[in-house]
Structure formats: structure tokens, C-alpha cells
Design an enzyme around this catalytic site. Structure first.
Site, PDB file in Angstrom:
ATOM      1  N   VAL A  35       2.028  54.400 -42.290  1.00 36.69           N
ATOM      2  CA  VAL A  35       3.363  54.883 -42.657  1.00 36.69           C
ATOM      3  C   VAL A  35       3.305  56.348 -43.101  1.00 36.69           C
ATOM      4  O   VAL A  35       4.015  57.201 -42.563  1.00 36.69           O
ATOM      5  CB  VAL A  35       3.971  54.001 -43.769  1.00 36.69           C
ATOM      6  CG1 VAL A  35       5.218  54.633 -44.350  1.00 36.69           C
ATOM      7  CG2 VAL A  35       4.313  52.639 -43.186  1.00 36.69           C
TER       8      VAL A  35
ATOM      9  N   THR B 180      -1.130  41.383 -50.031  1.00 35.88           N
ATOM     10  CA  THR B 180      -0.917  40.141 -50.779  1.00 35.88           C
ATOM     11  C   THR B 180      -2.062  39.983 -51.777  1.00 35.88           C
ATOM     12  O   THR B 180      -3.219  40.258 -51.456  1.00 35.88           O
ATOM     13  CB  THR B 180      -0.896  38.953 -49.798  1.00 35.88           C
ATOM     14  OG1 THR B 180       0.103  39.200 -48.817  1.00 35.88           O
ATOM     15  CG2 THR B 180      -0.597  37.653 -50.513  1.00 35.88           C
TER      16      THR B 180
ATOM     17  N   LEU C  14       9.982  51.672 -39.726  1.00 37.65           N
ATOM     18  CA  LEU C  14       9.329  51.905 -38.425  1.00 37.65           C
ATOM     19  C   LEU C  14       8.509  50.692 -38.014  1.00 37.65           C
ATOM     20  O   LEU C  14       8.016  49.947 -38.865  1.00 37.65           O
ATOM     21  CB  LEU C  14       8.440  53.154 -38.467  1.00 37.65           C
ATOM     22  CG  LEU C  14       7.158  53.143 -39.303  1.00 37.65           C
ATOM     23  CD1 LEU C  14       5.998  52.445 -38.630  1.00 37.65           C
ATOM     24  CD2 LEU C  14       6.771  54.554 -39.650  1.00 37.65           C
TER      25      LEU C  14
ATOM     26  N   CYS D  75       2.697  43.280 -42.038  1.00 41.28           N
ATOM     27  CA  CYS D  75       3.822  43.193 -42.986  1.00 41.28           C
ATOM     28  C   CYS D  75       4.641  41.906 -42.991  1.00 41.28           C
ATOM     29  O   CYS D  75       5.018  41.445 -44.058  1.00 41.28           O
ATOM     30  CB  CYS D  75       4.742  44.384 -42.783  1.00 41.28           C
ATOM     31  SG  CYS D  75       3.938  45.904 -43.306  1.00 41.28           S
TER      32      CYS D  75
HETATM   33  P1  NAD Z   1      -2.384  51.588 -44.933  1.00 35.52           P
HETATM   34  O1  NAD Z   1      -3.347  50.635 -45.529  1.00 35.52           O
HETATM   35  O2  NAD Z   1      -2.516  51.985 -43.503  1.00 35.52           O
HETATM   36  O3  NAD Z   1      -2.418  52.963 -45.768  1.00 35.52           O
HETATM   37  C1  NAD Z   1      -2.363  53.033 -47.155  1.00 35.52           C
HETATM   38  C2  NAD Z   1      -3.281  54.175 -47.615  1.00 35.52           C
HETATM   39  O4  NAD Z   1      -3.073  54.406 -49.012  1.00 35.52           O
HETATM   40  C3  NAD Z   1      -4.782  53.889 -47.450  1.00 35.52           C
HETATM   41  O5  NAD Z   1      -5.359  54.871 -46.617  1.00 35.52           O
HETATM   42  C4  NAD Z   1      -5.335  53.973 -48.890  1.00 35.52           C
HETATM   43  O6  NAD Z   1      -6.635  54.546 -48.954  1.00 35.52           O
HETATM   44  C5  NAD Z   1      -4.314  54.867 -49.565  1.00 35.52           C
HETATM   45  N1  NAD Z   1      -4.252  54.783 -51.011  1.00 35.52           N
HETATM   46  C6  NAD Z   1      -4.239  53.675 -51.812  1.00 35.52           C
HETATM   47  N2  NAD Z   1      -4.096  54.051 -53.099  1.00 35.52           N
HETATM   48  C7  NAD Z   1      -4.018  55.411 -53.135  1.00 35.52           C
HETATM   49  C8  NAD Z   1      -3.848  56.381 -54.153  1.00 35.52           C
HETATM   50  N3  NAD Z   1      -3.693  56.032 -55.434  1.00 35.52           N
HETATM   51  N4  NAD Z   1      -3.828  57.688 -53.803  1.00 35.52           N
HETATM   52  C9  NAD Z   1      -3.959  58.066 -52.516  1.00 35.52           C
HETATM   53  N5  NAD Z   1      -4.109  57.193 -51.498  1.00 35.52           N
HETATM   54  C10 NAD Z   1      -4.132  55.885 -51.801  1.00 35.52           C
HETATM   55  O7  NAD Z   1      -0.940  51.002 -45.205  1.00 35.52           O
HETATM   56  P2  NAD Z   1       0.386  51.211 -44.318  1.00 35.52           P
HETATM   57  O8  NAD Z   1       0.360  50.302 -43.154  1.00 35.52           O
HETATM   58  O9  NAD Z   1       0.618  52.663 -44.135  1.00 35.52           O
HETATM   59  O10 NAD Z   1       1.479  50.625 -45.317  1.00 35.52           O
HETATM   60  C11 NAD Z   1       1.859  51.316 -46.496  1.00 35.52           C
HETATM   61  C12 NAD Z   1       3.088  50.665 -47.089  1.00 35.52           C
HETATM   62  O11 NAD Z   1       4.180  50.786 -46.167  1.00 35.52           O
HETATM   63  C13 NAD Z   1       2.950  49.166 -47.349  1.00 35.52           C
HETATM   64  O12 NAD Z   1       3.661  48.848 -48.508  1.00 35.52           O
HETATM   65  C14 NAD Z   1       3.619  48.523 -46.140  1.00 35.52           C
HETATM   66  O13 NAD Z   1       4.155  47.264 -46.444  1.00 35.52           O
HETATM   67  C15 NAD Z   1       4.719  49.500 -45.829  1.00 35.52           C
HETATM   68  N6  NAD Z   1       5.141  49.538 -44.424  1.00 35.52           N
HETATM   69  C16 NAD Z   1       4.228  49.504 -43.424  1.00 35.52           C
HETATM   70  C17 NAD Z   1       4.636  49.595 -42.103  1.00 35.52           C
HETATM   71  C18 NAD Z   1       3.658  49.555 -40.959  1.00 35.52           C
HETATM   72  O14 NAD Z   1       4.097  49.538 -39.815  1.00 35.52           O
HETATM   73  N7  NAD Z   1       2.369  49.534 -41.171  1.00 35.52           N
HETATM   74  C19 NAD Z   1       5.998  49.752 -41.810  1.00 35.52           C
HETATM   75  C20 NAD Z   1       6.910  49.806 -42.871  1.00 35.52           C
HETATM   76  C21 NAD Z   1       6.465  49.706 -44.172  1.00 35.52           C
HETATM   77  C1  UGA Z   2       7.825  45.242 -38.327  1.00 33.02           C
HETATM   78  C2  UGA Z   2       9.313  45.584 -38.291  1.00 33.02           C
HETATM   79  O1  UGA Z   2       9.784  45.494 -36.945  1.00 33.02           O
HETATM   80  C3  UGA Z   2       9.562  46.992 -38.833  1.00 33.02           C
HETATM   81  O2  UGA Z   2      10.954  47.252 -38.880  1.00 33.02           O
HETATM   82  C4  UGA Z   2       8.966  47.101 -40.231  1.00 33.02           C
HETATM   83  O3  UGA Z   2       9.122  48.409 -40.739  1.00 33.02           O
HETATM   84  C5  UGA Z   2       7.493  46.742 -40.178  1.00 33.02           C
HETATM   85  O4  UGA Z   2       7.338  45.403 -39.645  1.00 33.02           O
HETATM   86  C6  UGA Z   2       6.846  46.745 -41.524  1.00 33.02           C
HETATM   87  O5  UGA Z   2       7.495  46.592 -42.532  1.00 33.02           O
HETATM   88  O6  UGA Z   2       5.624  46.853 -41.477  1.00 33.02           O
HETATM   89  P1  UGA Z   2       5.720  45.792 -36.792  1.00 33.02           P
HETATM   90  O7  UGA Z   2       5.100  44.657 -37.518  1.00 33.02           O
HETATM   91  O8  UGA Z   2       4.988  47.068 -36.724  1.00 33.02           O
HETATM   92  O9  UGA Z   2       7.161  46.129 -37.437  1.00 33.02           O
HETATM   93  O10 UGA Z   2       6.036  45.362 -35.286  1.00 33.02           O
HETATM   94  P2  UGA Z   2       7.128  44.377 -34.637  1.00 33.02           P
HETATM   95  O11 UGA Z   2       7.605  44.986 -33.400  1.00 33.02           O
HETATM   96  O12 UGA Z   2       8.146  43.956 -35.610  1.00 33.02           O
HETATM   97  O13 UGA Z   2       6.239  43.109 -34.224  1.00 33.02           O
HETATM   98  C7  UGA Z   2       5.692  42.244 -35.201  1.00 33.02           C
HETATM   99  C8  UGA Z   2       5.073  41.038 -34.524  1.00 33.02           C
HETATM  100  O14 UGA Z   2       6.087  40.194 -33.965  1.00 33.02           O
HETATM  101  C9  UGA Z   2       4.146  41.401 -33.355  1.00 33.02           C
HETATM  102  O15 UGA Z   2       3.025  40.547 -33.369  1.00 33.02           O
HETATM  103  C10 UGA Z   2       5.011  41.143 -32.131  1.00 33.02           C
HETATM  104  O16 UGA Z   2       4.262  40.852 -30.991  1.00 33.02           O
HETATM  105  C11 UGA Z   2       5.810  39.933 -32.601  1.00 33.02           C
HETATM  106  N1  UGA Z   2       7.102  39.770 -31.894  1.00 33.02           N
HETATM  107  C12 UGA Z   2       8.064  40.731 -31.982  1.00 33.02           C
HETATM  108  C13 UGA Z   2       7.331  38.612 -31.175  1.00 33.02           C
HETATM  109  O17 UGA Z   2       6.475  37.713 -31.104  1.00 33.02           O
HETATM  110  N2  UGA Z   2       8.542  38.445 -30.543  1.00 33.02           N
HETATM  111  C14 UGA Z   2       9.527  39.388 -30.607  1.00 33.02           C
HETATM  112  O18 UGA Z   2      10.606  39.168 -30.015  1.00 33.02           O
HETATM  113  C15 UGA Z   2       9.277  40.560 -31.341  1.00 33.02           C
END
Ligand code: NAD
Ligand code: UGA
Length: 464
Positions: free
Chosen positions: A14, A92, A162, A275
Site C-alpha cells: 500500500v 491477525t 486498491l 486482507c
Molecule cells: P506490507 O506488509 O506489505 O507492508 C507493511 C510495511 O510496514 C512492512 O514493510 C513493514 O516493515 C513496515 N513497518 C511496520 N512497522 C513499521 C514502523 N513502525 N515504521 C516503519 N515501517 C514499518 O503491508 P501492506 O499489504 O502494504 O498493508 C498495509 C496496510 O494496508 C494493512 O493494514 C492492510 O490491511 C492495508 N491494505 C492493504 C492492501 C493490499 O492490497 N495489500 C489494500 C488495502 C489496504
Molecule cells: C481486496 C479488495 O478488492 C480491495 O478493494 C481492498 O483494498 C483490498 O482487498 C485490501 O483491503 O487489501 P485484493 O485482495 O488485492 O483486494 O484483490 P481482489 O481482486 O479483491 O481479490 C481477492 C481474492 O478474491 C483473490 O484471490 C481473487 O482471485 C478472488 N476473487 C475475486 C474471486 O475468487 N472471485 C471474484 O469474483 C473476485
């Protein structure tokens, strides 16, 4: 205050893409993404970025060293920033109260403590990580209890929506941006500051402002509703297999109702990703803590249905192969949790692989973007296997789909990569053991054609 300097704590999936897009759209703002991990920052500063996202490389290369910086110097970045995104992981909990369900906020708390220790001027602190409702209150308590005299904070909730694989598109053209803040004049001013950043490229009508708690809950609610649609269609896929209905036809038929809509109705081996499961478990835990057991049970069922789908699909693979896969070579095509990402967190492929390994199968695995080390890391993790050495003997990683399927008894499609659709399945059939099986866990192949070639084909939500 006009924001001129942004710091983002957390250079992950993110923080990295979000700040790259902000830097690209706001050339007059200096954006510094910091992380505790030296390796991750080195990767962001290298030719090979730590994450694969279509379009990301180009943006980073265009802005890095100009107004976009990746650094381990957290102190300097916090001191300089007017606005700080907290974009750290919120996994978690794996221990203690709420184990297996509640969000572990130790990284968010760590980030808040760092800000409180370092900051010498007023800051807008933006919660970008996905957090439980009222987490902003905890952050504020930490900041207030530790702040330097004369330093004040505003906390905003600005959850990220995203999806991986389409992150850049989603950031460039979001359905909406959500900003929650305090209903005080200072809170509203902070909201306006963050709005003015997004307004560089997003129309004001797409920026929704709410109170902090609505914003925090909306993020959990959005993920829960999205995952619920997948579990709903997956539950119907079981009914289709039992009755002769076709889940793709059902999805089209119901999706044409404008109240339901066509998106997110793709039946699959189950949803993965870092997520959906974590955020729903978090919601379930919150509901239980609020003495709402019926609501908790309702959302828990979305997770249970996903587990059922993964188990049901893998059981079908084993059953079709005469109930024994011991000593057989099975190819997994795809290991990422969805296409166009190298991310394997909670990938359903891990579940499929574990079950087949437990049954004694040898696995050939190919994924276009997942590194060999990541696959072996996932499959030898203590939560997955008892004997890493045994797994290493049974799993081979291949550089392409043809070498991975050569000599295999069965192919299982675990990820919907486009390149799997256009493979030469005649060639693959020739090189496989007979009878040759294909299990299409993503419903991306032409099943009639595969049957004509000679394959035994099984898929989700349709009898073949
Ligand atoms: P990630 O594990 O890829 O990245 C998190 C980073 O934070 C790691 O590199 C870690 O080393 C760093 N970190 C932890 N503590 C720190 C600190 N005190 N100072 C500096 N760096 C630190 O996680 P992510 O997938 O980017 O997700 C981040 C958050 O966004 C989560 O809460 C997740 O639920 C949310 N989110 C993720 C997605 C996604 O698509 N991955 C989409 C929407 C929201
Ligand atoms: C999801 C949400 O779509 C984002 O809006 C949100 O920001 C993000 O979680 C988050 O909070 O991390 P992401 O997990 O990256 O995004 O990808 P998705 O496209 O949502 O797919 C999630 C899982 O569902 C994948 O394994 C995908 O293959 C599956 N999926 C998706 C299905 O099995 N069927 C569908 O119709 C759509």
C-alpha cells in the site's frame, strides 16, 4: 498549513504504490516512504522493485530521486513531514487475547510511538492501514500522552481500497476516496488539507468525508461485502455441480439485475490475499466484543464458506485421481493469490499444495511472478508442514508451464494468469502421463476443446 512534505511509514503493497502515485500527481510535494526493513528500502531504490504491479516501475522511475524518496531514516522523514501516512501491516493476532481473529495493532502502535518520540512540530497523522473501529482513538491517546510541549496532532482515517494487480489503475481512478476526521474545526481543516492533495487528480465529488468511526468501519465493511459476494457465488457453485446448472450462466443471469451488478461474481477455488480473511476475522472479533454474537456468526460464515470451497476443490482433485495421489506428479499452474501480482499471502494455491503434499503427491509448480524462494518459504512454513526437508524433496519449481507439465499426471490451475489461457494444450497433453487430468480452479480454459484433445477436465460450478 499547506502540505509540502509527506512521510509514509511502511513501504509495502500500500505505502509504496500509493505514495508513488501521490509523488507523480503532486510534483511540488516531497514524498518520503520509510520502512524499518533495510532490505525492502534497498529494493525500492534498486532496478527490481520489491513488488510487482503493472505500471508501478514506470512511475517510480520517473519520480524517484526527484520528489519521491525511499529511506530507512525514519527520524528525518518524520521531523520534516507536515503529514504522515501510517501504512504499516495489521496482521491477525497470533497469540493472547483475540488470537486468530483480532487485528494485531503492535505495528500501528509502534508507528504512533515513533511519531510521538520524534515530532517537534504539528502533524496530520493519517491512518491508511486497515484498523478496527476506534483505532484512531488509541493512536491519539499515544500521541497525546507522549507529545512535546506545543506540538499538536490531527488524526484522520483514510483507508485504502486498491486491489493488488490493479493498484496503479485503482489509485489513478478510484471509485472514491474516503476521509474520516474529527467533527471539530481543526478536524475539518485537516480533512481539507488531505483533500487538497487528492484533488490534484481526483474530482472533489469522488472524495467522501465522514466522521472517523464511519470511515474506519467502512473499510472493514467494504472488504466483508466483497468477500461475501465471492462466498455467495462459491456456495452456489456447489449447488450447480450437484444439479447440472452452470455457475457462469447463473452469474451472468443474476449480474444483469442492476441491483446486483456483474462484478465480483467469479466462482473460484476460494478467495486469497492478505486482507479479506484478516479483515473479516477482525470484524467478527469486534462484533463479539460488542456482544453481537448473531452478527459475528453471520460474517464468520463468509470465511467458513471460503474454507469449504478450498477443501471441496482439493478433495475433488484427489477423488478424481482414483483417491490416491501418493507418488503422482501434479502440476500447479499459478501460485499467486490472483493474477498480475507476485503476492502469495493466503493464496488458495498454498491450501491446494499442502493438501496434495499431505496426500504424498510430488508437486511441479510454475508461476510467472512468484519467486522460487517465496514458494518454498510458504510451503515449509511451520503452520503448513512438519518436515521442511520432505517438502523440499517433493516440490520442484519450473521456469515455464511446458517444463512444469512435462510427465505430470494432472494439472491444477490455481491462478488465472492470462498466459495459461493461450498455452498449447495439445503439446501439454502429449507430454503428460495418461489419463491426463486438468482441474481448472479459475474457470479460464476452454473445457470443450480440452475434452476434445483427450483431457479429463473438472472445474468449478459446472458438471463436465
Ligand atoms: P506490507 O506488509 O506489505 O507492508 C507493511 C510495511 O510496514 C512492512 O514493510 C513493514 O516493515 C513496515 N513497518 C511496520 N512497522 C513499521 C514502523 N513502525 N515504521 C516503519 N515501517 C514499518 O503491508 P501492506 O499489504 O502494504 O498493508 C498495509 C496496510 O494496508 C494493512 O493494514 C492492510 O490491511 C492495508 N491494505 C492493504 C492492501 C493490499 O492490497 N495489500 C489494500 C488495502 C489496504
Ligand atoms: C481486496 C479488495 O478488492 C480491495 O478493494 C481492498 O483494498 C483490498 O482487498 C485490501 O483491503 O487489501 P485484493 O485482495 O488485492 O483486494 O484483490 P481482489 O481482486 O479483491 O481479490 C481477492 C481474492 O478474491 C483473490 O484471490 C481473487 O482471485 C478472488 N476473487 C475475486 C474471486 O475468487 N472471485 C471474484 O469474483 C473476485
Amino acid at each position: 498549513m499547506v502540505v509540502k512534505n509527506i512521510c509514509c511509514l511502511g513501504a509495502g503493497y500500500v505505502g509504496g504504490p500509493t505514495c508513488s502515485v501521490i509523488a507523480s500527481k503532486c510534483p511540488e510535494i516531497k514524498v518520503t516512504v520509510v520502512d524499518k526493513s533495510v532490505t525492502r528500502i534497498a529494493q525500492w531504490n534498486s532496478e527490481k522493485l520489491p513488488i510487482y504491479e503493472p505500471g508501478l516501475d514506470e512511475i517510480v522511475k520517473a519520480r524517484r530521486g526527484k520528489n519521491l524518496f525511499f529511506s530507512n531514516n525514519i527520524e528525518k522523514a518524520i521531523l520534516e513531514a507536515d503529514l504522515i501516512f501510517i501504512s504499516v501491516n495489521t496482521p491477525t493476532k497470533t497469540f493472547g487475547n483475540g488470537k486468530g481473529r483480532a487485528a494485531d495493532l503492535k505495528y500501528v502502535e509502534g508507528a504512533a510511538r515513533m511519531i510521538a518520540d520524534i515530532a517537534k512540530s504539528n502533524k496530520i497523522v493519517v491512518e491508511k492501514s486497515t484498523v478496527p473501529v476506534r483505532a484512531a482513538e488509541s493512536i491519539m491517546n499515544i500521541l497525546k500522552a507522549n507529545n512535546e510541549p506545543g506540538v499538536s496532532y490531527q488524526i484522520l482515517s483514510n483507508p485504502e481500497f486498491l486491489a493488488e494487480g490493479t493498484a496503479i489503475q485503482d489509485l489513478m481512478h478510484p471509485d472514491r476516496v474516503l476521509i474520516g476526521g474529527e467533527e471539530t474545526p481543526e478536524g475539518q481543516l485537516a480533512i481539507e488539507e488531505l483533500c487538497s492533495i487528492y484533488e490534484h487528480w481526483i474530482p472533489r465529488k469522488s472524495i467522501l468525508t465522514t466522521n472517523t468511526w464511519s470511515s474506519e468501519l467502512s473499510k472493514l465493511a467494504a472488504n466483508a461485502m466483497l468477500a461475501q459476494r465471492i462466498s455467495s457465488i462459491n456456495s452456489l457453485s456447489a449447488v450447480c455441480e450437484a444439479t447440472g446448472a452452470d455457475v457462469s450462466e447463473v452469474a451472468v443471469a443474476i449480474g444483469l439485475d442492476s441491483r446486483i451488478g456483474p462484478k465480483f461474481l467469479q466462482a473460484s477455488i476460494g478467495f486469497g490475499g492478505s486482507c479479506f480473511q484478516k479483515d473479516i476475522l477482525n470484524l467478527v472479533y469486534i462484533c463479539e466484543s460488542l456482544s453481537l454474537p448473531e452478527v459475528a456468526a453471520y460474517w464468520q460464515q463468509v470465511i467458513d464458506m471460503n474454507e469449504y470451497q478450498k477443501t471441496r476443490f482439493t478433495a475433488k482433485v484427489v477423488q478424481s485421481l482414483f483417491n490416491t495421489v501418493s507418488g503422482k506428479n501434479i502440476t500447479l499452474l499459478g501460485f499467486a493469490f490472483k493474477k498480475n501480482t507476485g503476492d502469495t499471502r493466503e493464496s488458495p494455491a498454498i491450501h491446494v499444495a499442502k493438501t496434495l503434499l499431505d496426500e504424498g503427491a510430488s508437486l511441479n509448480i510454475y508461476d510467472p511472478k512468484v519467486e522460487e524462494s517465496q514458494i518454498l518459504y510458504d510451503l515449509t512454513h511451520p503452520s503448513i508442514c512438519e518436515s521442511p526437508e520432505e517438502v523440499k524433496k517433493l516440490v520442484k519449481i519450473y521456469p515455464d508451464a511446458y517444463s512444469a507439465t512435462n510427465g505430470a499426471h494432472a494439472v491444477v490451475i490455481c491462478t488465472e494468469w492470462d498466459e495459461f489461457v493461450t498455452l498449447d494444450y495439445r503439446e501439454i497433453y502429449r507430454s503428460m502421463m495418461k489419463p491426463a487430468y486438468i482441474f481448472d480452479g479459475r474457470k479460464i480454459l476452454d473445457h470443450e476443446e480440452l475434452i476434445n484433445i483427450g483431457f479429463h477436465v473438472q472445474t468449478i460450478g459446472k458438471r463436465l
